[in-house]
Design an enzyme around this catalytic site. Structure first.
Site: not given
Length: 635
Positions: A310, A505, A509
């Site tokens: 990410d 995080d 996600d």
């Protein structure tokens, strides 16, 4: 408690077997072989009975293990009068189970060290005084006093100007970390400086330490795929053992050779090597701030070839920082920052909180704003020290002061432009951006050296933002503008080519982390949902810990395989030698004991794995939330 009873029982069985062996030897040397045989039998029977009970329990669980070989070897030795060999096997097997418990206990020591440091009470400010209260009574918002040497009892924010905390027990970071006012402090860290005040942000049961307790319990109860594979190998090994023993007896007519084969085949290498090495790997990874939720994820982590990252809060710092301050009416840059931060105290928006943190870091005293009105997603209007102030997006502020919006030369892809107006005039602009984490490039290079061949970026940001931020990192692919569902689809499509690790995080996600073979959450500041969905949690806010985590996982798996191959290989050679009459049952038992000890010691090498730990500068400890800057969010 249950574990302690089990350990005491194993110790008692071992002591009985040792007493039987030594007592029988004493009578044998004294010329009393009949008494010696009786004492040897008395030492063997408890160990054999305990073993049979364990075998029946395993069969009841649908598991068939190599304990059967040990039971066969002891039983055959007793039936054919090889009582000394049976006594040696009893000592060998009970000693092996004792060594297994000892080795796993040592491997878990670092995890238990974490748990043993949990404080029972905390000192709370109340009505102008201090009171000691149990942890369960602490509520978010309580102000706590953390004395020098105290362990931080709950997660919270530093309420004093500064604090120095030792996080080595949680993260392996050897040097104390300086935390500024408003910075997050993890429960379990130790106050290494002067006493400071902490404002609790979570209850004890929801704090970092409580999460570690749950994860350690899950890790200890887990069984790795490699352990299950060892169980499957055990069936083949059992068949080979019985075949060699039967063939030795059939072709020579000597049942003692079959007994010797069974004794040599007692399969502690398979029983002990895998769990000891993998649990040692879990312990070693925890020392570096990489908490792996069990032996299964550890073993899968060792086979990862594809990594999906990410962006916001993972590859980037996730906290907007001020890049520059532009003044339009001659107002000093410091005054623009101080006035904007004063008004932004009334907002919880991540960008607003970042501006407040930046002003406090420069030592500004911020007055309390009045008559504040917040327009979500646009900005704030209010008064600071009697002056009318507007802070927000450029278009929002420009429309309020009757000015046209122009292209700001400092604003690039991924930057946020915050305008500040004072008394109806545009005072200036704060240019902010979400910087790439320091050491990210070196971290990716290290992962490639560890065998990660395919690295992708998956983000909900615009493509131009992602390309600017990741320029020069050498990623193998970039997927921008993804929704949480699309991130899951990306993970599933990449899994067709091999095991996939996903790092994130945020709450968005969590689905992708759960879909990946190994999900990794940034636990220091990440969302609770991502930490719960992940298989691995980075306790320290540094993505470069991924490298040591993967290196430890691969080292532990390699040591487990080496132990199994070496131990079983030596056992097979011993069985062949026994079948041809080169080893007596007693000699075979002693040889197998040597193999067992060597295998256990080799598996414990996983505790000494020394991964490359990149010496990257630590990010500044300022408190702010996460922001998805690419979406153009402004206070």
């Amino acid at each position: 408690m249950e574990q302690n009873r089990t350990d005491r029982f194993k110790t008692a069985i071992l002591l009985t077997a040792v007493a039987g062996l030594t007592g029988g030897l004493a009578f044998y040397v004294a010329g009393e072989p009949d008494f010696a045989n009786l004492i040897w039998i008395a030492g063997v029977v408890p160990a054999l009975a305990a073993l049979v009970v364990e075998i029946l329990r395993s069969i009841g669980r649908g598991e068939v293990g190599l304990d059967i070989v040990a039971a066969l070897s002891m039983s055959a030795a007793l039936v054919f009068g090889e009582t000394l060999a049976a006594a040696v096997v009893a000592v060998m097997y009970s000693g092996g189970t004792f060594l297994e418990a000892f080795a796993e206990g040592r491997a878990r020591r670092e995890m238990h060290d974490l748990l043993s440091r949990v404080p029972r009470t905390a000192t709370r400010h109340r009505n102008g005084g201090l009171e000691d209260v149990p942890l369960d009574e602490i509520a978010p918002g309580d102000r706590l006093l953390i004395r020098q040497g105290d362990v931080v009892p709950v997660d919270g924010m530093v309420a004093s100007d500064t604090a120095f905390v030792d996080t080595s027990a949680l993260t392996g970071e050897s040097l104390p970390v300086r935390l500024a006012h408003g910075a997050d402090a993890m429960s379990g860290s130790t106050n290494a400086g002067e006493a400071f005040d902490l404002t609790a942000t979570r209850e004890a049961k929801d704090s970092t330490y409580a999460g570690i307790v749950r994860l350690v319990e899950e890790a200890q109860a887990s069984k790795a795929p490699m352990s299950r594979l060892a169980d499957r190998w055990s069936l083949g090994f059992l068949a080979v053992t019985v075949s060699i023993a039967f063939a030795a007896w059939w072709f020579t007519g000597d049942p003692i050779r079959a007994v010797a084969v069974l004794v040599v085949a007692t399969p502690c290498p398979l029983i002990l090597a895998v769990p000891v090495a993998l649990v040692a790997g879990l312990s070693r990874a925890a020392h570096f701030g990489v908490l792996i939720k069990g032996a299964g994820p550890l073993e899968t982590m060792a086979r990862i070839r594809t990594l999906i990252l990410d962006k916001t809060g993972t590859l980037t710092d996730g906290r907007p920082q001020i890049v520059s301050i532009d003044s339009h009416d001659g107002m000093a840059e410091g005054d623009i920052l101080r006035i904007a931060a004063s008004l932004d105290q009334a907002s919880k928006h991540p960008v607003a909180q970042a501006i407040v943190a930046a002003a406090k870091a420069q030592g500004f005293s911020l007055p309390v704003p009045s008559e504040v009105a917040e327009f979500p997603g646009e900005g704030l209007v209010g008064h600071v020290e009697g002056r009318s102030v507007i802070v927000g997006g450029d278009g929002f502020v420009a429309s309020r002061v009757g000015r046209m919006v122009g292209d700001h030369p400092a604003k690039g892809a991924g930057s946020v432009l915050v305008a500040v107006a004072v008394d109806g005039h545009m005072a200036g602009h704060l240019v902010m951006s979400d910087p790439l984490r320091e050491g990210a490039g070196a971290m990716l290079e290290g992962l490639r050296r560890e065998g990660i061949s395919h690295i992708l970026l998956a983000t909900g940001d615009r493509a131009d933002v992602a390309e600017r931020v990741t320029e020069g990192l050498g990623l193998d692919g970039l997927r921008a503008g993804l929704t949480p569902d699309q991130k899951v689809l990306l993970v599933l499509s990449e899994r067709k080519h091999g095991p996939v690790m996903m790092v994130g995080d945020g709450v968005n996600d969590a689905p992708a982390l759960a879909a990946a073979d190994v999900g990794v959450a940034m636990g220091a500041r990440g969302a609770a949902a991502s930490a719960e969905a992940a298989d691995v949690v980075l306790l320290v806010d540094r993505i470069d810990r991924l490298g040591p985590g993967i290196e430890i996982a691969r080292g532990a798996r390699r040591i487990a395989v080496e132990s199994v191959v070496a131990g079983i290989g030596l056992s097979v050679l011993g069985m062949i030698a026994a079948a041809f009459g080169y080893l007596t049952p007693v000699q075979g038992a002693l040889l197998q004991e040597v193999i067992d000890v060597a295998v256990i010691l080799n598996a414990l090498r996983a505790l000494r794995i020394a991964p490359h730990d990149p010496a990257t500068p630590k990010p500044k400890a300022v408190s702010s939330g996460q922001a998805d800057l690419a979406q153009g969010a402004t206070p």
